[in-house]
Design a protein around this motif. Sequence first.
Motif, PDB file in Angstrom:
ATOM      1  N   HIS A 106       7.790   3.108  -4.240  1.00  0.00           N
ATOM      2  CA  HIS A 106       7.268   3.353  -5.579  1.00  0.00           C
ATOM      3  C   HIS A 106       6.668   2.091  -6.185  1.00  0.00           C
ATOM      4  O   HIS A 106       7.211   1.014  -6.069  1.00  0.00           O
ATOM      5  CB  HIS A 106       8.368   3.897  -6.495  1.00  0.00           C
ATOM      6  N   VAL A 107       5.523   2.291  -6.790  1.00  0.00           N
ATOM      7  CA  VAL A 107       4.829   1.198  -7.446  1.00  0.00           C
ATOM      8  C   VAL A 107       5.103   1.310  -8.930  1.00  0.00           C
ATOM      9  O   VAL A 107       4.936   2.375  -9.522  1.00  0.00           O
ATOM     10  CB  VAL A 107       3.302   1.290  -7.178  1.00  0.00           C
ATOM     11  N   ARG A 108       5.557   0.243  -9.517  1.00  0.00           N
ATOM     12  CA  ARG A 108       5.824   0.226 -10.950  1.00  0.00           C
ATOM     13  C   ARG A 108       4.570  -0.191 -11.696  1.00  0.00           C
ATOM     14  O   ARG A 108       3.789  -1.001 -11.218  1.00  0.00           O
ATOM     15  CB  ARG A 108       6.949  -0.760 -11.271  1.00  0.00           C
ATOM     16  N   GLY A 109       4.400   0.357 -12.855  1.00  0.00           N
ATOM     17  CA  GLY A 109       3.255  -0.008 -13.665  1.00  0.00           C
ATOM     18  C   GLY A 109       3.394   0.580 -15.053  1.00  0.00           C
ATOM     19  O   GLY A 109       4.268   1.390 -15.318  1.00  0.00           O
ATOM     20  N   ALA A 122     -11.673  -0.356 -16.289  1.00  0.00           N
ATOM     21  CA  ALA A 122     -10.903  -1.153 -17.254  1.00  0.00           C
ATOM     22  C   ALA A 122      -9.469  -1.402 -16.808  1.00  0.00           C
ATOM     23  O   ALA A 122      -8.827  -2.335 -17.294  1.00  0.00           O
ATOM     24  CB  ALA A 122     -10.915  -0.471 -18.624  1.00  0.00           C
ATOM     25  N   VAL A 123      -8.949  -0.593 -15.873  1.00  0.00           N
ATOM     26  CA  VAL A 123      -7.565  -0.769 -15.427  1.00  0.00           C
ATOM     27  C   VAL A 123      -7.468  -1.246 -13.991  1.00  0.00           C
ATOM     28  O   VAL A 123      -6.367  -1.327 -13.433  1.00  0.00           O
ATOM     29  CB  VAL A 123      -6.731   0.522 -15.608  1.00  0.00           C
ATOM     30  N   ARG A 124      -8.576  -1.565 -13.377  1.00  0.00           N
ATOM     31  CA  ARG A 124      -8.534  -2.012 -11.981  1.00  0.00           C
ATOM     32  C   ARG A 124      -7.731  -3.299 -11.866  1.00  0.00           C
ATOM     33  O   ARG A 124      -7.759  -4.149 -12.746  1.00  0.00           O
ATOM     34  CB  ARG A 124      -9.949  -2.197 -11.444  1.00  0.00           C
ATOM     35  N   GLY A 125      -7.020  -3.408 -10.767  1.00  0.00           N
ATOM     36  CA  GLY A 125      -6.183  -4.580 -10.531  1.00  0.00           C
ATOM     37  C   GLY A 125      -4.789  -4.442 -11.121  1.00  0.00           C
ATOM     38  O   GLY A 125      -3.976  -5.355 -11.002  1.00  0.00           O
ATOM     39  N   LYS A 126      -4.481  -3.301 -11.717  1.00  0.00           N
ATOM     40  CA  LYS A 126      -3.164  -3.095 -12.343  1.00  0.00           C
ATOM     41  C   LYS A 126      -2.265  -2.182 -11.512  1.00  0.00           C
ATOM     42  O   LYS A 126      -1.210  -1.787 -11.964  1.00  0.00           O
ATOM     43  CB  LYS A 126      -3.339  -2.539 -13.753  1.00  0.00           C
ATOM     44  N   GLY A 127      -2.712  -1.802 -10.316  1.00  0.00           N
ATOM     45  CA  GLY A 127      -1.884  -0.999  -9.424  1.00  0.00           C
ATOM     46  C   GLY A 127      -2.026   0.506  -9.573  1.00  0.00           C
ATOM     47  O   GLY A 127      -1.295   1.261  -8.929  1.00  0.00           O
ATOM     48  N   VAL A 128      -2.941   0.958 -10.407  1.00  0.00           N
ATOM     49  CA  VAL A 128      -3.104   2.395 -10.631  1.00  0.00           C
ATOM     50  C   VAL A 128      -3.544   3.103  -9.350  1.00  0.00           C
ATOM     51  O   VAL A 128      -2.952   4.106  -8.947  1.00  0.00           O
ATOM     52  CB  VAL A 128      -4.087   2.675 -11.792  1.00  0.00           C
ATOM     53  N   GLY A 129      -4.584   2.602  -8.690  1.00  0.00           N
ATOM     54  CA  GLY A 129      -5.076   3.232  -7.467  1.00  0.00           C
ATOM     55  C   GLY A 129      -4.016   3.260  -6.379  1.00  0.00           C
ATOM     56  O   GLY A 129      -3.800   4.286  -5.729  1.00  0.00           O
ATOM     57  N   ARG A 130      -3.338   2.147  -6.193  1.00  0.00           N
ATOM     58  CA  ARG A 130      -2.294   2.087  -5.167  1.00  0.00           C
ATOM     59  C   ARG A 130      -1.163   3.067  -5.480  1.00  0.00           C
ATOM     60  O   ARG A 130      -0.667   3.763  -4.600  1.00  0.00           O
ATOM     61  CB  ARG A 130      -1.729   0.683  -5.036  1.00  0.00           C
ATOM     62  N   ALA A 131      -0.776   3.144  -6.749  1.00  0.00           N
ATOM     63  CA  ALA A 131       0.297   4.060  -7.133  1.00  0.00           C
ATOM     64  C   ALA A 131      -0.112   5.516  -6.900  1.00  0.00           C
ATOM     65  O   ALA A 131       0.709   6.328  -6.462  1.00  0.00           O
ATOM     66  CB  ALA A 131       0.672   3.837  -8.595  1.00  0.00           C
ATOM     67  N   ILE A 147      -6.261  -0.954  -0.295  1.00  0.00           N
ATOM     68  CA  ILE A 147      -5.096  -0.074  -0.484  1.00  0.00           C
ATOM     69  C   ILE A 147      -4.840   0.715   0.781  1.00  0.00           C
ATOM     70  O   ILE A 147      -3.712   0.764   1.286  1.00  0.00           O
ATOM     71  CB  ILE A 147      -5.326   0.884  -1.676  1.00  0.00           C
ATOM     72  N   TYR A 148      -5.883   1.331   1.318  1.00  0.00           N
ATOM     73  CA  TYR A 148      -5.717   2.154   2.515  1.00  0.00           C
ATOM     74  C   TYR A 148      -5.200   1.321   3.687  1.00  0.00           C
ATOM     75  O   TYR A 148      -4.289   1.744   4.411  1.00  0.00           O
ATOM     76  CB  TYR A 148      -7.040   2.844   2.894  1.00  0.00           C
ATOM     77  N   ARG A 149      -5.761   0.137   3.872  1.00  0.00           N
ATOM     78  CA  ARG A 149      -5.307  -0.731   4.974  1.00  0.00           C
ATOM     79  C   ARG A 149      -3.845  -1.137   4.789  1.00  0.00           C
ATOM     80  O   ARG A 149      -3.050  -1.079   5.730  1.00  0.00           O
ATOM     81  CB  ARG A 149      -6.184  -1.973   5.081  1.00  0.00           C
TER      82      ARG A 149
END
Length: 171
Positions: free
Chosen positions: A18-21, A114-123, A155-157
Motif C-alpha cells: 500500500h502506498v500512503r498519500g 498538478a499532483v504528479r510526483g505525489k504517488g497518485v499514479g503509483r497508488a 511505475i510499471y517497471r
Amino acid sequence: MSTDLLTLRLPAAHAADHVRGDFEFRGLDTGTTDDLARCYLMGYPPGVAASGLAEAREEMDATFRGDYGELRADASATAWVDGRLAGAIMVVTRSIWDADLAGPFIIDLFTDPAVRGKGVGRALVQHAVDTCSAAGDAAVSLRFGEGTSEAAMGIYRRLGFRPRTGTQRGG
C-alpha cells in the motif's frame, strides 16, 4: 514480440504494498464523468488522447458503455485530493485488442499534472494490482504508447511489468 504490451505476473498470494498519500480512493462513478474527462484531457500531451473536452467526455462515456471492454469495478478507481479528482485507473476484464491475452487489462491511467510526483499514479496502479491478485488473477496487462509518460513507465517497471513475449499465454 509485441513491444508495446506489458504484463505483470501476479503471485498466488500477493502481499499488498500500500502506498500512503494525501488522497482518497473512490470507485469509478458515471456521476463524475465531467471530472474524469477534464482530468483525462489534462493528463495527456495535447492531442494525444483527445483533442478537446467534448472528445474526452465521449472517451469516458465509451469507457462506461463498455466500448473498450467490461469494466472491472473492483480494480478501477479514482483518487481525490482535497475534493478534486487527481487521477484514475480503468481496468477491464480482458483486452479487446488481444484475443489471446487472458486476464484483466489496464485501459487507462491518468493523473492531473498538478499532483504528479505525489504517488497518485503509483497508488492507483498498486490498487489495481492488489485487487487483481486478491481476486486470483494470474496476471494484469497494459499497452503503452505515445501518451505514456516516463513517470508512468517508471511505475510499471518498478512494479514488475515486463514486455510480453510471444511464448507467454494466459495473461
